[in-house]
Design a protein around this motif. Structure first.
Motif, PDB file in Angstrom:
ATOM      1  N   SER A  10       0.843  -1.201   0.000  1.00 14.42           N
ATOM      2  CA  SER A  10       0.000   0.000   0.000  1.00 14.42           C
ATOM      3  C   SER A  10       0.875   1.248   0.000  1.00 14.42           C
ATOM      4  O   SER A  10       1.856   1.325   0.733  1.00 14.42           O
ATOM      5  CB  SER A  10      -0.910   0.034   1.229  1.00 14.42           C
ATOM      6  N   ILE A  11       0.512   2.208  -0.827  1.00 14.96           N
ATOM      7  CA  ILE A  11       1.197   3.500  -0.866  1.00 14.96           C
ATOM      8  C   ILE A  11       0.170   4.551  -0.492  1.00 14.96           C
ATOM      9  O   ILE A  11      -0.875   4.687  -1.144  1.00 14.96           O
ATOM     10  CB  ILE A  11       1.805   3.790  -2.259  1.00 14.96           C
ATOM     11  N   ALA A  59       0.668  23.007   7.713  1.00 10.69           N
ATOM     12  CA  ALA A  59      -0.360  21.967   7.594  1.00 10.69           C
ATOM     13  C   ALA A  59       0.073  20.703   8.334  1.00 10.69           C
ATOM     14  O   ALA A  59       1.266  20.436   8.497  1.00 10.69           O
ATOM     15  CB  ALA A  59      -0.605  21.644   6.125  1.00 10.69           C
ATOM     16  N   PRO A  60      -0.881  19.892   8.811  1.00 10.22           N
ATOM     17  CA  PRO A  60      -0.519  18.629   9.477  1.00 10.22           C
ATOM     18  C   PRO A  60       0.073  17.635   8.490  1.00 10.22           C
ATOM     19  O   PRO A  60      -0.071  17.779   7.273  1.00 10.22           O
ATOM     20  CB  PRO A  60      -1.863  18.134  10.018  1.00 10.22           C
ATOM     21  N   GLU A  61       0.726  16.606   9.024  1.00  9.99           N
ATOM     22  CA  GLU A  61       1.315  15.564   8.180  1.00  9.99           C
ATOM     23  C   GLU A  61       0.219  14.841   7.396  1.00  9.99           C
ATOM     24  O   GLU A  61      -0.908  14.700   7.874  1.00  9.99           O
ATOM     25  CB  GLU A  61       2.054  14.544   9.051  1.00  9.99           C
ATOM     26  N   PRO A  62       0.513  14.381   6.179  1.00  8.34           N
ATOM     27  CA  PRO A  62      -0.489  13.635   5.403  1.00  8.34           C
ATOM     28  C   PRO A  62      -0.993  12.413   6.161  1.00  8.34           C
ATOM     29  O   PRO A  62      -0.237  11.758   6.892  1.00  8.34           O
ATOM     30  CB  PRO A  62       0.287  13.227   4.145  1.00  8.34           C
ATOM     31  N   ASP A  63      -2.268  12.099   5.978  1.00 14.40           N
ATOM     32  CA  ASP A  63      -2.927  11.007   6.700  1.00 14.40           C
ATOM     33  C   ASP A  63      -2.610   9.669   6.035  1.00 14.40           C
ATOM     34  O   ASP A  63      -2.843   9.498   4.828  1.00 14.40           O
ATOM     35  CB  ASP A  63      -4.433  11.243   6.709  1.00 14.40           C
ATOM     36  N   SER A  64      -2.122   8.704   6.802  1.00 18.64           N
ATOM     37  CA  SER A  64      -1.768   7.380   6.258  1.00 18.64           C
ATOM     38  C   SER A  64      -2.992   6.576   5.837  1.00 18.64           C
ATOM     39  O   SER A  64      -2.863   5.546   5.180  1.00 18.64           O
ATOM     40  CB  SER A  64      -0.959   6.586   7.288  1.00 18.64           C
ATOM     41  N   ARG A  65      -4.177   7.033   6.200  1.00 14.35           N
ATOM     42  CA  ARG A  65      -5.397   6.335   5.776  1.00 14.35           C
ATOM     43  C   ARG A  65      -5.780   6.688   4.340  1.00 14.35           C
ATOM     44  O   ARG A  65      -6.620   6.014   3.743  1.00 14.35           O
ATOM     45  CB  ARG A  65      -6.560   6.676   6.717  1.00 14.35           C
ATOM     46  N   PRO A 134       3.781  -7.797   8.856  1.00 16.44           N
ATOM     47  CA  PRO A 134       3.599  -6.373   8.531  1.00 16.44           C
ATOM     48  C   PRO A 134       4.958  -5.680   8.494  1.00 16.44           C
ATOM     49  O   PRO A 134       5.795  -5.873   9.380  1.00 16.44           O
ATOM     50  CB  PRO A 134       2.733  -5.860   9.683  1.00 16.44           C
ATOM     51  N   LEU A 135       5.187  -4.883   7.475  1.00 16.89           N
ATOM     52  CA  LEU A 135       6.482  -4.248   7.283  1.00 16.89           C
ATOM     53  C   LEU A 135       6.280  -2.820   6.812  1.00 16.89           C
ATOM     54  O   LEU A 135       5.611  -2.579   5.804  1.00 16.89           O
ATOM     55  CB  LEU A 135       7.300  -5.046   6.257  1.00 16.89           C
ATOM     56  N   GLN A 136       6.859  -1.873   7.551  1.00 18.71           N
ATOM     57  CA  GLN A 136       6.816  -0.468   7.150  1.00 18.71           C
ATOM     58  C   GLN A 136       8.021  -0.185   6.268  1.00 18.71           C
ATOM     59  O   GLN A 136       9.165  -0.222   6.718  1.00 18.71           O
ATOM     60  CB  GLN A 136       6.851   0.438   8.383  1.00 18.71           C
ATOM     61  N   ILE A 161       3.742  -3.050   3.836  1.00 18.98           N
ATOM     62  CA  ILE A 161       3.391  -4.383   3.341  1.00 18.98           C
ATOM     63  C   ILE A 161       2.661  -5.129   4.444  1.00 18.98           C
ATOM     64  O   ILE A 161       3.017  -5.025   5.622  1.00 18.98           O
ATOM     65  CB  ILE A 161       4.657  -5.169   2.936  1.00 18.98           C
ATOM     66  N   GLU A 162       1.662  -5.890   4.062  1.00 23.94           N
ATOM     67  CA  GLU A 162       0.967  -6.760   5.006  1.00 23.94           C
ATOM     68  C   GLU A 162       0.489  -8.012   4.285  1.00 23.94           C
ATOM     69  O   GLU A 162       0.295  -8.005   3.068  1.00 23.94           O
ATOM     70  CB  GLU A 162      -0.207  -6.025   5.652  1.00 23.94           C
ATOM     71  N   ALA A 163       0.338  -9.081   5.033  1.00 23.96           N
ATOM     72  CA  ALA A 163      -0.126 -10.344   4.459  1.00 23.96           C
ATOM     73  C   ALA A 163      -1.579 -10.205   4.013  1.00 23.96           C
ATOM     74  O   ALA A 163      -2.375  -9.529   4.661  1.00 23.96           O
ATOM     75  CB  ALA A 163       0.015 -11.460   5.479  1.00 23.96           C
ATOM     76  N   ASP A 164      -1.924 -10.852   2.895  1.00 17.73           N
ATOM     77  CA  ASP A 164      -3.282 -10.805   2.360  1.00 17.73           C
ATOM     78  C   ASP A 164      -3.614 -12.164   1.746  1.00 17.73           C
ATOM     79  O   ASP A 164      -3.778 -12.292   0.536  1.00 17.73           O
ATOM     80  CB  ASP A 164      -3.383  -9.693   1.316  1.00 17.73           C
ATOM     81  N   PRO A 165      -3.686 -13.231   2.558  1.00 21.55           N
ATOM     82  CA  PRO A 165      -3.904 -14.586   2.020  1.00 21.55           C
ATOM     83  C   PRO A 165      -5.227 -14.711   1.278  1.00 21.55           C
ATOM     84  O   PRO A 165      -6.212 -14.049   1.612  1.00 21.55           O
ATOM     85  CB  PRO A 165      -3.878 -15.468   3.275  1.00 21.55           C
TER      86      PRO A 165
END
Length: 435
Positions: A10-11, A59-65, A134-136, A161-165
């Motif tokens: 995810s980016i 401005a605040p930091e960009p939202d990771s969501r 999970p890996l940042q 990165i995260e697992a997505d079986p």
């Protein structure tokens, strides 16, 4: 049922800061009226494009969501990607996740890109991606486009990165020919379901010749009565897809139009009755304008306790256009649905958008990939070998998998249902003597 290992890359949290002293700022790029965008790529995958908002110092930091792009890789593809680099050694740079940032209007004119290159950022692909943990990968600002002593722009992103079986299934033959449905796990292939296609004549008892003549005449005016039943290994029906709105050509046309699409109802057994069914979703299909126009597909979930609903009354979870020539992929992915909505510069969410809400399988979801299936094109009439994938977290029982298979069958048969009415349907879909 055993799943296969997949990972999701995810980016998110994109942002751009332009120092006043930089060359980019001197030509006015720092103005909020000047658009910026980026192209995000990974070897072997289509390039994804996303807008990049300009961030002021206060401005605040960009939202990771705020996800801008997602890539899904199975472990075999990831190993091949790493193996190619290992074999080539120093002769080729390591595969990377690349983000190239541009200023100006997105798109091209006469084959020339309208945006101006601003800078790029890359993250190497390595064996850690295979861990399944999970890996940042990155979550900060990075300087891009800096030359000499002149300060460059700063680009922010969050990459993880995260697992997505997933469960992987396959139709062992054409959907209309009653194939088995096989689960694939590595080299193992295990039958799980069977699929049966049928047509409801809905005609009075007449001689075969008279009945067939009438059926064939109706086929030139409408396509209806198609039914796909999914059975488990014991022979019990566990899911179904049935045409509830006939596919008919629009007035003065040879095509099913977007304004009057045909529709399938996707059904699952009613938990309160042995022989009754309840609606789960509605798949609408049409043909885009033009001789080689694409196949449009729109899938809505039926609200819990709802019945056969009309356009716009369900929960929209997927809408796409697929090439009628080469085919494509139909998928449900709530993250990509939001990304596409953001890319279309729509600031307000559709009232029928699912967001991260209820997906109709009896539980809440955190969002992301749900299922995908290939849809054959007119150049490729066989369905054998096409794989249907579904996220493990959305399959709590065999019946959940079956309802996705019914949806996949309906999506694929929609290519036939929406073909021009001047063409004859393929033999498997026509009424046959002695049927």
């Amino acid at each position: 049922m055993d799943p296969q290992a997949f990972v999701k890359v995810s980016i998110a949290a994109l942002g751009l800061r332009i120092p006043i002293a930089s060359k980019a700022a001197r030509v006015g790029v720092h103005s909020s009226s000047i658009p910026c965008y980026c192209e995000i790529s990974l070897p072997g995958f289509p390039v994804q494009t996303a807008p990049v908002p300009l961030i002021t110092a206060t401005a605040p930091e960009p939202d990771s969501r705020n996800v801008a792009a997602v890539f899904y890789l199975d472990h075999s593809s990831l190993r091949k990607l790493l193996a190619v680099h290992c074999c080539l050694g120093s002769r080729k740079a390591a595969p990377c996740l690349k983000v190239v940032v541009f200023t100006g209007r997105q798109g091209s004119c006469c084959g020339v890109r309208e945006g101006s290159f601003l800078g790029k950022f890359s993250i190497p692909v390595d064996s850690e991606w295979l861990s399944g943990n999970p890996l940042q990968l990155y979550d900060s600002w990075a300087s891009i486009g800096k030359k000499g002593g002149s300060p460059g722009a700063e680009f922010h992103l969050n990459a993880r990165i995260e697992a997505d079986p997933r469960f992987v299934f396959q139709f062992d033959g054409d959907t209309a020919s009653g194939p088995q449905i096989i689960q694939i796990q590595g080299s193992l292939r295990q039958p799980i379901f069977s699929c049966k296609f049928s047509r409801d004549r809905n005609t009075p008892a007449k001689s075969w010749s008279t009945s067939l003549t009438g059926d064939r005449e109706r086929e030139r005016k409408e396509r209806k009565g198609w039914l796909v039943m999914i059975h488990d290994l014991s022979g019990s029906p566990v899911a179904a897809a049935s045409i509830v709105t006939p596919f008919v050509p629009s007035s003065g046309s040879d095509y099913v139009s977007r304004s009057n699409p045909g529709a399938w109802l996707i059904l699952r057994p009613d938990s309160t009755g042995v022989d009754s069914w309840e609606p789960w979703g509605r798949l609408e299909a049409w043909r885009e304008k033009g001789g080689k126009g694409g196949l449009g597909l729109r899938f809505q979930l039926v609200a819990e306790g709802g019945g056969i609903t009309s356009v716009g009354s369900g929960i929209l979870v997927s809408e796409t256009v697929i090439s009628t020539q080469s085919g494509g992929e139909f998928s449900i992915d709530t993250v990509r649905l939001r990304v596409e909505a953001a890319s279309s510069s729509s600031s307000t969410e559709s009232p029928h958008s699912s967001g991260d809400g209820f997906l109709g399988l009896g539980f809440q979801v955190a969002g992301g990939f749900v299922m995908s299936c290939p849809v054959h094109g007119e150049r490729n009439k066989t369905n054998k070998g096409r794989c249907i994938q579904m996220a493990v977290r959305h399959v709590t029982c065999v019946e959940d998998a079956a309802v996705f298979m019914a949806l996949a069958a309906a999506a694929d048969l929609s290519m036939d249902a929406c073909q021009p009415f001047s063409r004859k349907l393929r033999r498997e879909l026509c009424y046959q003597q002695g049927e």
